[in-house]
Design a protein around this motif. Structure first.
Motif, PDB file in Angstrom:
ATOM      1  N   TYR A 188       0.867  -1.173   0.000  1.00  0.00           N
ATOM      2  CA  TYR A 188       0.000   0.000   0.000  1.00  0.00           C
ATOM      3  C   TYR A 188       0.906   1.225   0.000  1.00  0.00           C
ATOM      4  O   TYR A 188       1.802   1.336   0.848  1.00  0.00           O
ATOM      5  CB  TYR A 188      -0.881   0.034   1.240  1.00  0.00           C
ATOM      6  CG  TYR A 188      -2.045  -0.941   1.242  1.00  0.00           C
ATOM      7  CD1 TYR A 188      -2.294  -1.799   0.172  1.00  0.00           C
ATOM      8  CD2 TYR A 188      -2.907  -1.007   2.336  1.00  0.00           C
ATOM      9  CE1 TYR A 188      -3.359  -2.680   0.189  1.00  0.00           C
ATOM     10  CE2 TYR A 188      -3.978  -1.880   2.360  1.00  0.00           C
ATOM     11  CZ  TYR A 188      -4.199  -2.720   1.293  1.00  0.00           C
ATOM     12  OH  TYR A 188      -5.256  -3.594   1.313  1.00  0.00           O
ATOM     13  N   THR A 189       0.673   2.163  -0.925  1.00  0.00           N
ATOM     14  CA  THR A 189       1.559   3.316  -1.014  1.00  0.00           C
ATOM     15  C   THR A 189       0.839   4.534  -1.557  1.00  0.00           C
ATOM     16  O   THR A 189      -0.138   4.418  -2.310  1.00  0.00           O
ATOM     17  CB  THR A 189       2.779   3.007  -1.906  1.00  0.00           C
ATOM     18  OG1 THR A 189       3.686   4.112  -1.862  1.00  0.00           O
ATOM     19  CG2 THR A 189       2.366   2.741  -3.344  1.00  0.00           C
ATOM     20  N   SER A 190       1.346   5.703  -1.180  1.00  0.00           N
ATOM     21  CA  SER A 190       0.853   6.968  -1.726  1.00  0.00           C
ATOM     22  C   SER A 190       1.821   7.531  -2.751  1.00  0.00           C
ATOM     23  O   SER A 190       1.624   8.638  -3.251  1.00  0.00           O
ATOM     24  CB  SER A 190       0.647   7.986  -0.600  1.00  0.00           C
ATOM     25  OG  SER A 190       1.862   8.213   0.100  1.00  0.00           O
ATOM     26  N   GLU A 191       2.881   6.801  -3.056  1.00  0.00           N
ATOM     27  CA  GLU A 191       3.842   7.244  -4.066  1.00  0.00           C
ATOM     28  C   GLU A 191       3.151   7.421  -5.426  1.00  0.00           C
ATOM     29  O   GLU A 191       2.261   6.635  -5.778  1.00  0.00           O
ATOM     30  CB  GLU A 191       4.958   6.209  -4.227  1.00  0.00           C
ATOM     31  CG  GLU A 191       6.075   6.329  -3.221  1.00  0.00           C
ATOM     32  CD  GLU A 191       6.966   7.523  -3.527  1.00  0.00           C
ATOM     33  OE1 GLU A 191       7.801   7.441  -4.446  1.00  0.00           O
ATOM     34  OE2 GLU A 191       6.810   8.544  -2.850  1.00  0.00           O
ATOM     35  N   PRO A 192       3.546   8.418  -6.221  1.00  0.00           N
ATOM     36  CA  PRO A 192       3.029   8.523  -7.591  1.00  0.00           C
ATOM     37  C   PRO A 192       3.253   7.215  -8.347  1.00  0.00           C
ATOM     38  O   PRO A 192       4.278   6.545  -8.163  1.00  0.00           O
ATOM     39  CB  PRO A 192       3.848   9.667  -8.186  1.00  0.00           C
ATOM     40  CG  PRO A 192       4.230  10.503  -7.002  1.00  0.00           C
ATOM     41  CD  PRO A 192       4.459   9.521  -5.881  1.00  0.00           C
ATOM     42  N   GLU A 229      -7.038  18.808  -4.272  1.00  0.00           N
ATOM     43  CA  GLU A 229      -7.140  17.474  -3.688  1.00  0.00           C
ATOM     44  C   GLU A 229      -5.817  16.981  -3.120  1.00  0.00           C
ATOM     45  O   GLU A 229      -5.779  16.307  -2.108  1.00  0.00           O
ATOM     46  CB  GLU A 229      -7.658  16.477  -4.735  1.00  0.00           C
ATOM     47  CG  GLU A 229      -9.154  16.510  -4.927  1.00  0.00           C
ATOM     48  CD  GLU A 229      -9.900  16.133  -3.645  1.00  0.00           C
ATOM     49  OE1 GLU A 229      -9.902  14.953  -3.273  1.00  0.00           O
ATOM     50  OE2 GLU A 229     -10.473  17.043  -3.013  1.00  0.00           O
ATOM     51  N   SER A 230      -4.703  17.335  -3.789  1.00  0.00           N
ATOM     52  CA  SER A 230      -3.411  16.814  -3.355  1.00  0.00           C
ATOM     53  C   SER A 230      -2.304  17.739  -3.837  1.00  0.00           C
ATOM     54  O   SER A 230      -2.553  18.779  -4.468  1.00  0.00           O
ATOM     55  CB  SER A 230      -3.197  15.392  -3.890  1.00  0.00           C
ATOM     56  OG  SER A 230      -3.211  15.394  -5.309  1.00  0.00           O
ATOM     57  N   ASN A 231      -1.054  17.360  -3.564  1.00  0.00           N
ATOM     58  CA  ASN A 231       0.082  18.193  -3.919  1.00  0.00           C
ATOM     59  C   ASN A 231       0.266  18.324  -5.435  1.00  0.00           C
ATOM     60  O   ASN A 231       0.694  19.378  -5.915  1.00  0.00           O
ATOM     61  CB  ASN A 231       1.351  17.627  -3.289  1.00  0.00           C
ATOM     62  CG  ASN A 231       1.489  17.990  -1.826  1.00  0.00           C
ATOM     63  OD1 ASN A 231       1.929  19.078  -1.478  1.00  0.00           O
ATOM     64  ND2 ASN A 231       1.091  17.065  -0.945  1.00  0.00           N
ATOM     65  N   GLY A 232      -0.032  17.279  -6.184  1.00  0.00           N
ATOM     66  CA  GLY A 232       0.147  17.327  -7.628  1.00  0.00           C
ATOM     67  C   GLY A 232      -0.620  18.454  -8.293  1.00  0.00           C
ATOM     68  O   GLY A 232      -0.039  19.272  -9.029  1.00  0.00           O
ATOM     69  N   PRO A 233      -1.933  18.556  -8.064  1.00  0.00           N
ATOM     70  CA  PRO A 233      -2.692  19.668  -8.647  1.00  0.00           C
ATOM     71  C   PRO A 233      -2.231  21.046  -8.170  1.00  0.00           C
ATOM     72  O   PRO A 233      -2.324  22.022  -8.914  1.00  0.00           O
ATOM     73  CB  PRO A 233      -4.129  19.377  -8.197  1.00  0.00           C
ATOM     74  CG  PRO A 233      -4.172  17.903  -8.000  1.00  0.00           C
ATOM     75  CD  PRO A 233      -2.816  17.547  -7.471  1.00  0.00           C
ATOM     76  N   VAL A 234      -1.731  21.124  -6.940  1.00  0.00           N
ATOM     77  CA  VAL A 234      -1.210  22.399  -6.442  1.00  0.00           C
ATOM     78  C   VAL A 234      -0.015  22.841  -7.285  1.00  0.00           C
ATOM     79  O   VAL A 234       0.061  23.993  -7.757  1.00  0.00           O
ATOM     80  CB  VAL A 234      -0.808  22.286  -4.953  1.00  0.00           C
ATOM     81  CG1 VAL A 234      -0.043  23.539  -4.517  1.00  0.00           C
ATOM     82  CG2 VAL A 234      -2.031  22.089  -4.072  1.00  0.00           C
ATOM     83  N   SER A 235       0.935  21.943  -7.484  1.00  0.00           N
ATOM     84  CA  SER A 235       2.131  22.307  -8.255  1.00  0.00           C
ATOM     85  C   SER A 235       1.775  22.654  -9.691  1.00  0.00           C
ATOM     86  O   SER A 235       2.348  23.591 -10.278  1.00  0.00           O
ATOM     87  CB  SER A 235       3.159  21.170  -8.205  1.00  0.00           C
ATOM     88  OG  SER A 235       2.652  19.994  -8.810  1.00  0.00           O
ATOM     89  N   GLN A 236       0.825  21.950 -10.281  1.00  0.00           N
ATOM     90  CA  GLN A 236       0.417  22.233 -11.652  1.00  0.00           C
ATOM     91  C   GLN A 236      -0.261  23.595 -11.758  1.00  0.00           C
ATOM     92  O   GLN A 236      -0.063  24.329 -12.733  1.00  0.00           O
ATOM     93  CB  GLN A 236      -0.522  21.139 -12.160  1.00  0.00           C
ATOM     94  CG  GLN A 236       0.139  19.790 -12.395  1.00  0.00           C
ATOM     95  CD  GLN A 236       1.127  19.819 -13.535  1.00  0.00           C
ATOM     96  OE1 GLN A 236       1.035  20.648 -14.448  1.00  0.00           O
ATOM     97  NE2 GLN A 236       2.089  18.900 -13.505  1.00  0.00           N
TER      98      GLN A 236
END
Length: 348
Positions: free
Chosen positions: A52-56, A220-227
């Protein structure tokens, strides 16, 4: 903070002379026996583990592929989700029996502290542990950090001439409607950050309330923030630093500012569930993650490593140059749920 961390086979050629056929067969049999013994001693017995992981997804796929070069007999079934979804899944599984995963690679030490307190983790000290930064190693041996992931201020370089250099600066009305940040109900790092900010004397509830008054967009998460920052949709973001490095390296107009008060960070710990039936394979996977080879891969993936013999990503500062917020983990673990609830109350 100091950043401290073949299968051999031999094959005999057979002499094809007819008069030595029996000897050749005997030698071939001996060679096969030798190969079997060498292979068994050099690799983990064939097994399947669930991670189980939250890694991309792309990053964890690369990790598993590199691990399988060393341990080809171990199959790693990956279930990837945000930390909030992972913890909800684990809780649901516990209501009906045992956790269905063998290994957890996600989030922050506070999450693992809770699982340790509930006796859900198996104690294991990774090989070569003395090479690791001691700050990321659980002294009781139930989990180990695998990378250093600070949360920072990101900014779009075409829209922001003078970037903010502190958390307090983000509460200035000049930044109203310009900020985006991840949702702590989804992001484990964001949940950890909320607890750290609320327990930092120079920040606390007053700062979080003032930040909320600037009406940041909650992604929702860090990915959309950076984009959002890279595209200029929101020129300021509160986000993990490695995403900024990746986008900047790809040519996006984005850069990073490390706040003067200090940055919270997660160490993406790895731990083995006590209910695992594949202890050896699970331990081999943990060993790989913090090995020199595993940490070199982490650096290639833009992470700050947990050992000091593998370098750092291009453009990343040395850990000694970053002010770190390192509160008591028990305090963070105990206050995390209340911090997320307070965040939701203020930012909804």
């Amino acid at each position: 903070m100091r950043n401290s961390l073949s299968t051999l086979s031999t094959r005999n050629t057979r002499n094809a002379l007819a008069g030595l056929a029996l000897v050749g067969l005997a030698l071939t049999g001996c060679s096969a026996a030798t190969d079997t013994t060498d292979d068994a001693s050099a690799t983990t017995e064939a097994a399947t583990i669930t991670l189980y992981t939250s890694e991309p997804q792309a990053k964890i796929d690369a990790v598993v592929a590199a691990f399988n070069v060393i341990e080809p007999g171990v199959t790693v079934d990956v279930f990837r989700a945000g930390t909030g979804d992972l913890t909800a899944r684990i809780e649901a599984e516990l209501t009906s029996g045992d956790v269905q995963a063998d290994v957890l690679l996600a989030a922050d030490a506070g999450t693992f502290e809770g699982y340790k307190a509930d006796d859900l983790l198996r104690a294991y000290t990774p090989a070569d542990v003395d090479a690791l930064n001691p700050d990321v190693v659980d002294p009781d041996g139930f989990y180990t950090g695998t990378r250093i992931i600070p949360t920072v201020i990101a900014y779009n370089t075409t829209m922001i001439d003078t970037p903010p250099t502190s958390w307090q600066e983000l509460t200035d009305s000049a930044y109203a409607d310009l900020i985006t940040m991840p949702n702590p109900d989804v992001s484990g790092a964001a949940a950890y950050n909320a607890a750290v900010w609320l327990n930092t004397p120079d920040l606390g509830d007053d700062w979080l309330s003032a930040l909320a008054a600037n009406n940041p967009v909650i992604a929702e998460s860090n990915g959309p923030v950076s984009q959002a920052v890279a595209t200029g949709t929101q020129p300021i973001g509160i986000v993990v630093d490695y995403l900024v490095r990746e986008l900047k390296a790809a040519g996006s107009p984005i850069d990073v500012s490390y706040p003067a008060e200090g940055v919270p960070y997660v160490s993406q710990p790895v731990g083995i569930f006590a209910s695992t039936s594949e202890q050896d394979a699970s331990e081999a996977f943990v060993d790989f993650l913090v090995s020199a080879q595993g940490q070199e891969l982490a650096v290639e993936q833009s992470y700050l490593p947990v050992r000091n013999d593998v370098g750092t990503p291009e453009g990343a500062p040395a850990m000694d140059d970053i002010a770190i917020l390192s509160p008591d983990l028990q305090v963070i673990s105990d206050s995390r749920a209340d911090a997320v609830a307070r965040f939701t109350e203020l930012f909804s």
